[in-house]
Design an enzyme around this catalytic site. Structure first.
Site, PDB file in Angstrom:
ATOM      1  N   THR A  53       0.837  -1.211   0.000  1.00  0.00           N
ATOM      2  CA  THR A  53       0.000   0.000   0.000  1.00  0.00           C
ATOM      3  C   THR A  53       0.869   1.257   0.000  1.00  0.00           C
ATOM      4  O   THR A  53       0.469   2.280  -0.558  1.00  0.00           O
ATOM      5  CB  THR A  53      -1.002   0.035   1.177  1.00  0.00           C
ATOM      6  OG1 THR A  53      -0.302   0.074   2.417  1.00  0.00           O
ATOM      7  CG2 THR A  53      -1.936  -1.165   1.145  1.00  0.00           C
ATOM      8  N   ARG A  84      14.207 -14.118  -1.650  1.00  0.00           N
ATOM      9  CA  ARG A  84      15.028 -13.716  -0.509  1.00  0.00           C
ATOM     10  C   ARG A  84      16.019 -14.824  -0.157  1.00  0.00           C
ATOM     11  O   ARG A  84      15.792 -15.989  -0.456  1.00  0.00           O
ATOM     12  CB  ARG A  84      14.137 -13.382   0.685  1.00  0.00           C
ATOM     13  CG  ARG A  84      13.299 -14.511   1.232  1.00  0.00           C
ATOM     14  CD  ARG A  84      12.399 -13.930   2.296  1.00  0.00           C
ATOM     15  NE  ARG A  84      11.687 -14.904   3.084  1.00  0.00           N
ATOM     16  CZ  ARG A  84      10.476 -15.377   2.791  1.00  0.00           C
ATOM     17  NH1 ARG A  84       9.885 -15.019   1.663  1.00  0.00           N
ATOM     18  NH2 ARG A  84       9.872 -16.219   3.595  1.00  0.00           N
ATOM     19  N   ILE A 142      17.069  -8.051   4.865  1.00  0.00           N
ATOM     20  CA  ILE A 142      18.148  -7.167   5.298  1.00  0.00           C
ATOM     21  C   ILE A 142      19.152  -7.062   4.146  1.00  0.00           C
ATOM     22  O   ILE A 142      19.624  -8.082   3.630  1.00  0.00           O
ATOM     23  CB  ILE A 142      18.871  -7.753   6.549  1.00  0.00           C
ATOM     24  CG1 ILE A 142      17.867  -8.043   7.676  1.00  0.00           C
ATOM     25  CG2 ILE A 142      19.988  -6.817   7.005  1.00  0.00           C
ATOM     26  CD1 ILE A 142      17.138  -6.845   8.212  1.00  0.00           C
ATOM     27  N   LEU A 143      19.474  -5.831   3.752  1.00  0.00           N
ATOM     28  CA  LEU A 143      20.433  -5.636   2.652  1.00  0.00           C
ATOM     29  C   LEU A 143      21.856  -5.745   3.193  1.00  0.00           C
ATOM     30  O   LEU A 143      22.150  -5.285   4.298  1.00  0.00           O
ATOM     31  CB  LEU A 143      20.210  -4.261   2.012  1.00  0.00           C
ATOM     32  CG  LEU A 143      18.845  -4.093   1.331  1.00  0.00           C
ATOM     33  CD1 LEU A 143      18.607  -2.635   0.953  1.00  0.00           C
ATOM     34  CD2 LEU A 143      18.733  -4.996   0.100  1.00  0.00           C
ATOM     35  N   HIS A 174       9.635   2.943   8.375  1.00  0.00           N
ATOM     36  CA  HIS A 174       9.577   2.037   9.522  1.00  0.00           C
ATOM     37  C   HIS A 174       8.336   2.361  10.360  1.00  0.00           C
ATOM     38  O   HIS A 174       8.058   3.530  10.628  1.00  0.00           O
ATOM     39  CB  HIS A 174      10.854   2.186  10.365  1.00  0.00           C
ATOM     40  CG  HIS A 174      10.922   1.178  11.467  1.00  0.00           C
ATOM     41  ND1 HIS A 174      11.346  -0.118  11.255  1.00  0.00           N
ATOM     42  CD2 HIS A 174      10.573   1.251  12.769  1.00  0.00           C
ATOM     43  CE1 HIS A 174      11.272  -0.790  12.398  1.00  0.00           C
ATOM     44  NE2 HIS A 174      10.804   0.014  13.332  1.00  0.00           N
TER      45      HIS A 174
HETATM   46  C1  GAR Z   1       4.458  -0.712   6.685  1.00  0.00           C
HETATM   47  O1  GAR Z   1       3.774  -0.368   7.863  1.00  0.00           O
HETATM   48  C2  GAR Z   1       5.959  -0.530   6.867  1.00  0.00           C
HETATM   49  O2  GAR Z   1       6.298   0.508   7.753  1.00  0.00           O
HETATM   50  C3  GAR Z   1       6.363  -1.850   7.454  1.00  0.00           C
HETATM   51  O3  GAR Z   1       5.590  -2.797   6.772  1.00  0.00           O
HETATM   52  C4  GAR Z   1       4.331  -2.208   6.393  1.00  0.00           C
HETATM   53  C5  GAR Z   1       4.143  -2.498   4.927  1.00  0.00           C
HETATM   54  O4  GAR Z   1       2.858  -2.131   4.482  1.00  0.00           O
HETATM   55  N1  GAR Z   1       7.771  -2.056   7.263  1.00  0.00           N
HETATM   56  C6  GAR Z   1       8.541  -2.694   8.125  1.00  0.00           C
HETATM   57  O5  GAR Z   1       8.138  -3.206   9.144  1.00  0.00           O
HETATM   58  C7  GAR Z   1      10.024  -2.733   7.733  1.00  0.00           C
HETATM   59  N2  GAR Z   1      10.844  -3.003   8.854  1.00  0.00           N
HETATM   60  P1  GAR Z   1       2.538  -2.034   2.929  1.00  0.00           P
HETATM   61  O6  GAR Z   1       3.073  -3.308   2.256  1.00  0.00           O
HETATM   62  O7  GAR Z   1       1.065  -1.975   2.863  1.00  0.00           O
HETATM   63  O8  GAR Z   1       3.192  -0.813   2.393  1.00  0.00           O
END
Ligand code: GAR
EC number: 2.1.2.2
Length: 187
Positions: A13, A59, A86-87, A103
């Site tokens: 999203t 991955r 993790i890159l 984040h």
């Molecule tokens: C988001 O809330 C993002 O901050 C988190 O995953 C979700 C992805 O939502 N990312 C992490 O936790 C990275 N460490 P989306 O696929 O709907 O954009």
């Protein structure tokens, strides 16, 4: 025109928000030239629906080196939008200052290994935190340790659950991500 590569692992999203805000002009002078997923996910479908070049690199330990091969040299910005691998440090150093991540918490709190997605929201409810939020930051070899670009908080109420937090965090993310991208692109 700046070239953005977006990395995704999930529903995408935030990727959709980036595509929409490029289309509506909120993000200026930029296009998404490539979308990379590290697993089958809906983010990849969004790429296909939007007719954007996309690739799935499974991955694992070769991910960063395979990624290096597909990222065009003229890439201005690599955006991690719900990306869960993790890159490798070498990759982060090669693209230093040109990789950003979103984040789902107020870094430096609730960052680091294992702190992603619902794990973060569960931990925040468990700790009875009074606020949460989202952070856009530069990606460096230390997990979630790079300099913050933009952060926004909201109040956590007694009625919140990990699920409601996830929704609230997403709304904050949709707000700050395009602004942070403009800032890094120098718009
Ligand atoms: C988001 O809330 C993002 O901050 C988190 O995953 C979700 C992805 O939502 N990312 C992490 O936790 C990275 N460490 P989306 O696929 O709907 O954009």
């Amino acid at each position: 025109m700046k070239n953005i590569v977006v990395l995704v692992s999930g529903s995408g999203t935030n990727l959709q928000r980036i595509l929409d805000t490029i289309d509506n002009g909120e993000i200026q002078n930029a296009k998404v030239s490539l979308i990379v997923a590290d697993r089958e996910c809906y983010g990849l479908e969004r790429a296909k629906n939007h007719h954007i070049e996309n690739v799935l690199i499974p991955r694992g330990k070769n991910f960063s080196s395979e990624l290096s091969k597909v990222i065009p040299e003229n890439t201005d910005l690599i955006v991690l939008a719900g990306f869960l691998s993790i890159l490798k440090p070498e990759f982060c150093e090669n693209w230093n200052g040109k990789i950003i991540n979103i984040h789902p918490a107020l870094l430096p709190k609730y960052g680091g290994k294992g702190m992603w997605g619902m794990n973060v929201h569960n931990a925040i409810i468990e700790a009875k935190e009074k606020e949460s939020g989202a952070t856009v930051h530069f990606v460096t070899p230390g997990i979630d340790e790079g300099q913050a670009i933009l952060q926004k908080s909201f109040e956590v109420t007694e009625n919140d659950t990990p699920e409601t937090l996830a929704q609230k965090v997403h709304l904050v993310e949709y707000e700050i991500f395009p602004i942070a991208i403009n800032k890094v692109l120098g718009n």
